[in-house]
Design a protein around this motif. Structure first.
Motif, PDB file in Angstrom:
ATOM      1  N   GLY A 157       3.210 -12.000  -5.131  1.00 48.04           N
ATOM      2  CA  GLY A 157       2.584 -12.105  -6.439  1.00 48.04           C
ATOM      3  C   GLY A 157       1.089 -11.933  -6.367  1.00 48.04           C
ATOM      4  N   ARG A 164      -2.165  -8.194   3.931  1.00 48.66           N
ATOM      5  CA  ARG A 164      -2.822  -7.023   4.523  1.00 48.66           C
ATOM      6  C   ARG A 164      -4.326  -7.252   4.619  1.00 48.66           C
ATOM      7  NH1 ARG A 164      -0.269  -1.753   1.546  1.00 48.66           N
ATOM      8  NH2 ARG A 164       1.874  -1.905   2.302  1.00 48.66           N
ATOM      9  N   ILE A 184      -2.413   4.838  -3.848  1.00 49.27           N
ATOM     10  CA  ILE A 184      -1.987   5.619  -5.020  1.00 49.27           C
ATOM     11  C   ILE A 184      -2.798   5.108  -6.210  1.00 49.27           C
ATOM     12  CG2 ILE A 184      -0.040   6.272  -6.501  1.00 49.27           C
ATOM     13  CD1 ILE A 184       1.857   5.393  -4.200  1.00 49.27           C
ATOM     14  N   GLU A 208      -6.346  -4.876   4.567  1.00 46.27           N
ATOM     15  CA  GLU A 208      -6.782  -3.782   3.672  1.00 46.27           C
ATOM     16  C   GLU A 208      -7.742  -2.790   4.333  1.00 46.27           C
ATOM     17  OE1 GLU A 208      -4.816  -3.757   1.312  1.00 46.27           O
ATOM     18  OE2 GLU A 208      -4.473  -5.771   0.523  1.00 46.27           O
ATOM     19  N   PRO A 218       0.437   4.700   1.555  1.00 39.73           N
ATOM     20  CA  PRO A 218      -0.651   5.500   0.999  1.00 39.73           C
ATOM     21  C   PRO A 218      -1.289   4.798  -0.193  1.00 39.73           C
ATOM     22  CG  PRO A 218       1.464   6.339   0.262  1.00 39.73           C
ATOM     23  CD  PRO A 218       1.765   5.271   1.273  1.00 39.73           C
ATOM     24  N   TYR A 273      -8.651  -1.312  -6.493  1.00 38.97           N
ATOM     25  CA  TYR A 273      -7.549  -0.353  -6.405  1.00 38.97           C
ATOM     26  C   TYR A 273      -6.290  -0.820  -7.129  1.00 38.97           C
ATOM     27  CZ  TYR A 273      -7.103  -3.739  -2.602  1.00 38.97           C
ATOM     28  OH  TYR A 273      -7.088  -4.899  -1.882  1.00 38.97           O
TER      29      TYR A 273
END
Ligand code: SAH
Length: 347
Positions: free
Chosen positions: A107, A160, A233, A162, A231, A68
């Motif tokens: 980073g 995160r 993107i 994810e 969200p 992503y």
């Protein structure tokens, strides 16, 4: 479905089946019902205060290939950059003068920095700004590296998860990246003593309502101090270029749920939220978020740290980013405060 929101408010969680049910039957009226509670809960712990974190995107080199992400190793079109230690310190100087008391160094997973390089940057920042908190967001590392970096003075770490569903994780990442290792990192960070942040993208490709329910249960179990969601993107140079973007309403609804799940958590209204809606960050605060993370990176690199398309705030100076958010928060009755904004345990 109001009864599920009532139950979440009173007990602090729901079962997986209940979360699925709640997420499948959202409506504008139900959102309003939730946001009244989530706003009130945020107000109980933070009044109308919003904490700020100055985000310094110091490298976009990355060895990983998350499907992503615009700065994935496989994106040959990304223009790569690294900030020098002096450039990073100069971002901190600007940020400090503007009222930031937390710096976030984020980073890609850039092998050019050894643990001791990172430790050296951290101890320099801490020496210059002992009253500031330092947050790192530089991905997965060995426990020993996390410990070294902590001992150098890092206070917090954002990573995160994810998605908490292993099969879904496998659809978003190459095989060598696993949910298991991501979780190992999060538990290690917590054990070492960091204030830990986790989170997920809303509407990432192949995400189901069950995935989201599992995300919520995982977050409840980990019990992080910070929770960042935004969200999904699409980015034009990734395998997910043609996938649909995540929904604003769903992201806001999940912010409301997270506020009731961990009432005193630090929850940002993220840049991604501000990217899909011009009032996204204001709406995030009104759904229960209590943190914003203006960009402190030098303007010349901002466009290059392109995780997704049309990212906002890539053309302005640090001062403008802060004062813009200050005005935006004021317009909805909230106040940016000059404060480290540490997590406060309940009692
Ligand atoms: N390398 C660090 C920082 C990653 S970038 C790490 O691994 O933690 C920070 C976050 O941006 C990611 O965790 C991811 O959730 C989010 N992100 C990446 N690509 C995105 C996209 N296309 N849309 C929305 N969010 C994205």
């Amino acid at each position: 479905m109001k009864y599920l929101i009532d139950k979440l408010e009173v007990t602090g969680s729901l079962t997986k089946e209940e979360f699925v049910l709640l997420l499948n039957y959202t409506s504008p009226a139900l959102s309003e019902y939730l946001f009244e509670k989530s706003r009130k809960t945020a107000g109980k712990y933070f009044e109308n205060h919003v904490y700020t974190r100055g985000l310094i995107e110091f490298t976009n080199y990355c060895k990983n290939d998350c499907l992503y992400c615009g700065i994935r190793a496989g994106n040959r079109n990304a223009e790569r950059y690294r900030l020098s230690k002096d450039e990073i310190l100069s971002c901190c100087a600007d940020g400090y003068a503007l009222g930031f008391r937390t710096f976030v160094l984020q980073g890609g997973e850039d092998c050019a920095y050894s643990d001791s390089d990172i430790a050296d940057i951290i101890s320099d920042i801490k020496e210059h700004y002992p009253d500031c908190a330092l947050t790192l967001s530089i991905g997965e590392k060995e426990d020993e590296s996390y410990r070294l970096i902590y001992e150098a003075g890092a206070d917090r770490y954002l990573l995160r998860h994810e998605t908490a569903n292993a099969a879904h994780y496998g659809l978003l990442h190459p095989k060598r990246q696993t949910l298991e290792n991501r979780k190992r990192c999060l538990y290690a960070l917590k054990k070492i003593g960091y204030q830990v942040g986790t989170g997920f993208m809303v509407g990432s490709p192949f995400q189901t309502t069950e995935c989201l329910a599992e995300d919520l249960l995982f977050i409840k179990e980990l019990s992080p101090q910070m929770i960042g969601i935004g969200p999904f993107i699409p980015h034009h140079d990734t395998p997910f270029a043609h996938q649909a973007q995540g929904s604003l309403e769903r992201t806001l609804f999940l912010i409301g749920i997270l506020r009731l799940l961990i009432p005193n958590a630090l929850i940002p209204a993220t840049t991604a939220l501000g990217t899909i809606d011009p009032m996204g960050r204001e709406k995030g605060i009104l759904a229960g978020a209590n943190v914003v993370m203006p960009n402190l990176s030098p303007v010349k690199v901002r466009k290059k740290y392109e995780l997704y398309d049309n990212k906002i705030c890539t053309g302005e100076e640090a001062a403008e980013c802060r004062s813009c958010l200050q005005n935006r928060m004021k317009s909805i009755g909230y106040k940016l405060v000059v404060d480290r904004g540490d997590f406060q345990p309940i009692n």
